[in-house]
Scaffold this motif. Sequence first.
Motif, PDB file in Angstrom:
ATOM      1  N   HIS A   1      -1.496   7.515  -1.755  1.00 54.33           N
ATOM      2  CA  HIS A   1      -2.701   8.025  -2.399  1.00 54.33           C
ATOM      3  C   HIS A   1      -2.772   7.632  -3.866  1.00 54.33           C
ATOM      4  N   ARG A   2      -1.634   7.482  -4.513  1.00 53.42           N
ATOM      5  CA  ARG A   2      -1.632   7.053  -5.911  1.00 53.42           C
ATOM      6  C   ARG A   2      -2.006   5.580  -6.017  1.00 53.42           C
ATOM      7  N   ILE A   3      -1.562   4.779  -5.059  1.00 49.57           N
ATOM      8  CA  ILE A   3      -1.918   3.355  -5.053  1.00 49.57           C
ATOM      9  C   ILE A   3      -3.414   3.190  -4.795  1.00 49.57           C
ATOM     10  N   THR A   4      -3.953   4.019  -3.915  1.00 53.46           N
ATOM     11  CA  THR A   4      -5.397   3.996  -3.670  1.00 53.46           C
ATOM     12  C   THR A   4      -6.161   4.336  -4.944  1.00 53.46           C
ATOM     13  N   LYS A   5      -5.706   5.340  -5.664  1.00 54.21           N
ATOM     14  CA  LYS A   5      -6.342   5.736  -6.926  1.00 54.21           C
ATOM     15  C   LYS A   5      -6.349   4.605  -7.940  1.00 54.21           C
ATOM     16  N   LEU A   6      -5.311   3.762  -7.907  1.00 59.27           N
ATOM     17  CA  LEU A   6      -5.233   2.653  -8.853  1.00 59.27           C
ATOM     18  C   LEU A   6      -6.231   1.544  -8.528  1.00 59.27           C
ATOM     19  N   GLY A   7      -6.720   1.524  -7.272  1.00 57.00           N
ATOM     20  CA  GLY A   7      -7.735   0.526  -6.929  1.00 57.00           C
ATOM     21  C   GLY A   7      -7.357  -0.427  -5.818  1.00 57.00           C
ATOM     22  N   ILE A   8      -6.501   0.003  -4.891  1.00 62.37           N
ATOM     23  CA  ILE A   8      -6.132  -0.817  -3.737  1.00 62.37           C
ATOM     24  C   ILE A   8      -6.528  -0.066  -2.471  1.00 62.37           C
ATOM     25  N   ALA A   9      -7.317  -0.703  -1.624  1.00 54.45           N
ATOM     26  CA  ALA A   9      -7.734  -0.108  -0.353  1.00 54.45           C
ATOM     27  C   ALA A   9      -7.401  -1.063   0.777  1.00 54.45           C
ATOM     28  N   ARG A  10      -7.342  -0.517   1.997  1.00 56.30           N
ATOM     29  CA  ARG A  10      -6.982  -1.360   3.135  1.00 56.30           C
ATOM     30  C   ARG A  10      -7.680  -0.898   4.400  1.00 56.30           C
TER      31      ARG A  10
ATOM     32  N   HIS B   1     -14.434  10.788  -1.222  1.00 55.05           N
ATOM     33  CA  HIS B   1     -13.947  12.067  -1.742  1.00 55.05           C
ATOM     34  C   HIS B   1     -12.755  11.920  -2.687  1.00 55.05           C
ATOM     35  N   TRP B   2     -12.135  10.733  -2.687  1.00 53.69           N
ATOM     36  CA  TRP B   2     -11.073  10.490  -3.664  1.00 53.69           C
ATOM     37  C   TRP B   2     -11.578  10.754  -5.087  1.00 53.69           C
ATOM     38  N   TRP B   3     -12.861  10.464  -5.308  1.00 53.06           N
ATOM     39  CA  TRP B   3     -13.380  10.465  -6.673  1.00 53.06           C
ATOM     40  C   TRP B   3     -14.185  11.716  -7.006  1.00 53.06           C
ATOM     41  N   MET B   4     -14.270  12.658  -6.089  1.00 53.77           N
ATOM     42  CA  MET B   4     -15.003  13.894  -6.380  1.00 53.77           C
ATOM     43  C   MET B   4     -14.200  14.780  -7.333  1.00 53.77           C
ATOM     44  N   LYS B   5     -14.900  15.438  -8.242  1.00 56.15           N
ATOM     45  CA  LYS B   5     -14.244  16.243  -9.272  1.00 56.15           C
ATOM     46  C   LYS B   5     -14.453  17.743  -9.072  1.00 56.15           C
ATOM     47  N   GLU B   6     -15.113  18.109  -7.963  1.00 57.11           N
ATOM     48  CA  GLU B   6     -15.370  19.532  -7.767  1.00 57.11           C
ATOM     49  C   GLU B   6     -14.065  20.303  -7.574  1.00 57.11           C
ATOM     50  N   ARG B   7     -14.051  21.520  -8.062  1.00 58.01           N
ATOM     51  CA  ARG B   7     -12.874  22.377  -7.934  1.00 58.01           C
ATOM     52  C   ARG B   7     -12.943  23.153  -6.622  1.00 58.01           C
ATOM     53  N   VAL B   8     -11.823  23.752  -6.254  1.00 59.79           N
ATOM     54  CA  VAL B   8     -11.777  24.537  -5.017  1.00 59.79           C
ATOM     55  C   VAL B   8     -12.867  25.606  -5.024  1.00 59.79           C
ATOM     56  N   TRP B   9     -13.046  26.236  -6.179  1.00 60.80           N
ATOM     57  CA  TRP B   9     -14.074  27.275  -6.309  1.00 60.80           C
ATOM     58  C   TRP B   9     -15.459  26.713  -5.976  1.00 60.80           C
ATOM     59  N   ASP B  10     -15.761  25.506  -6.502  1.00 60.77           N
ATOM     60  CA  ASP B  10     -17.071  24.893  -6.255  1.00 60.77           C
ATOM     61  C   ASP B  10     -17.292  24.632  -4.775  1.00 60.77           C
TER      62      ASP B  10
ATOM     63  N   THR C   1       0.799  -1.230   0.000  1.00 59.59           N
ATOM     64  CA  THR C   1       0.000   0.000   0.000  1.00 59.59           C
ATOM     65  C   THR C   1       0.832   1.280   0.000  1.00 59.59           C
ATOM     66  N   GLY C   2       2.158   1.142  -0.084  1.00 56.42           N
ATOM     67  CA  GLY C   2       3.011   2.316  -0.239  1.00 56.42           C
ATOM     68  C   GLY C   2       3.423   3.001   1.042  1.00 56.42           C
ATOM     69  N   LEU C   3       3.043   2.461   2.198  1.00 55.14           N
ATOM     70  CA  LEU C   3       3.483   3.061   3.457  1.00 55.14           C
ATOM     71  C   LEU C   3       4.968   2.829   3.684  1.00 55.14           C
ATOM     72  N   PHE C   4       5.479   1.695   3.212  1.00 54.58           N
ATOM     73  CA  PHE C   4       6.905   1.408   3.271  1.00 54.58           C
ATOM     74  C   PHE C   4       7.438   1.229   1.857  1.00 54.58           C
ATOM     75  N   ALA C   5       8.618   1.765   1.591  1.00 53.12           N
ATOM     76  CA  ALA C   5       9.302   1.500   0.322  1.00 53.12           C
ATOM     77  C   ALA C   5      10.061   0.181   0.451  1.00 53.12           C
TER      78      ALA C   5
ATOM     79  N   SER D   1       4.087  -1.815 -12.312  1.00 56.59           N
ATOM     80  CA  SER D   1       4.810  -1.666 -11.060  1.00 56.59           C
ATOM     81  C   SER D   1       4.182  -0.576 -10.190  1.00 56.59           C
ATOM     82  N   ILE D   2       4.015  -0.875  -8.907  1.00 56.89           N
ATOM     83  CA  ILE D   2       3.534   0.133  -7.962  1.00 56.89           C
ATOM     84  C   ILE D   2       4.558   0.392  -6.865  1.00 56.89           C
ATOM     85  N   ALA D   3       5.695  -0.283  -6.912  1.00 58.33           N
ATOM     86  CA  ALA D   3       6.732  -0.072  -5.909  1.00 58.33           C
ATOM     87  C   ALA D   3       7.224   1.369  -5.993  1.00 58.33           C
TER      88      ALA D   3
END
Length: 260
Positions: free
Chosen positions: A73-82, A104-113, A50-54, A66-68
């Motif tokens: 947060h990038r690994i989560t975006k790819l579809g891995i949760a824990r 909220h990972w998947w929300m597309k609203e901008r800061v202005w919104d 999950t990317g907490l340790f290299a 490769s996800i090493a």
Amino acid sequence: MPLLELDSVTKRFGGLLAVSNVSFNLDSGEILSMIGPNGAGKTTAFNCVTGLFAISSGAIRFDGSSIAGLAPHRITKLGIARTFQNIRLFAYMTAVDNVMVGAHWWMKERVWDGAFRTARARREEKSVEQRALELLELLGLSRYAGSYAREMPYGLQRRLEIARALATQPRLLLLDEPAAGLNTQEKRELMQLIGVLRSEGLTILLIEHDMRLVMEVSDRIVVLDHGEKIAEGSPVDVRQNPRVIEAYLGTGATEVITSA
């Protein structure tokens, strides 16, 4: 092609070798459990995925890439949760708000919104809330939607953490000792829930000390001891493996069990 591949993964902390040359694959739709005595390197392996340790050496691939070295947060975006061994909920947020944090990972609203509560922001927030409520229903938590997380029974807090992980829309779900602290009935319900999640299309990697649960839900089992993989196979094969028996019960245990 496997969904997840660990290829000769090694993790060192200074002079401590926490995970040593561990390799295994996880296929889509499979439930794979990782077991071993305390300190075997199971959670360290999770943290590497999950990317907490290299990792110190080796390779980790998800869906062929490769996800090493990627940030969590990038690994989560790819579809891995824990989930975590120790519950990490937002205690003073409601159950539905805890789940919405994951979505909220998947929300597309901008800061202005968000700042001006535009119609777009309100629509997206409503959509996320609806999805959170659906997940709470799936996990049997609907009646607690408006309750603070800290007010919920311990077993339901564990379910809430799973709901929050599911809100990230994972393909692979990693569960770190989800049965810890649960009573017998709650463990039975957890086993049923894991089956439901698989039927929803999820692939599951599980760390667990409850051997009855592991043997019931797993397609395959990987066994670690002192950072090394000592066995891999079906629940029946692993249960009868002399190295596994020795790792859990100590030197000479195999002879005692086979002569009993």
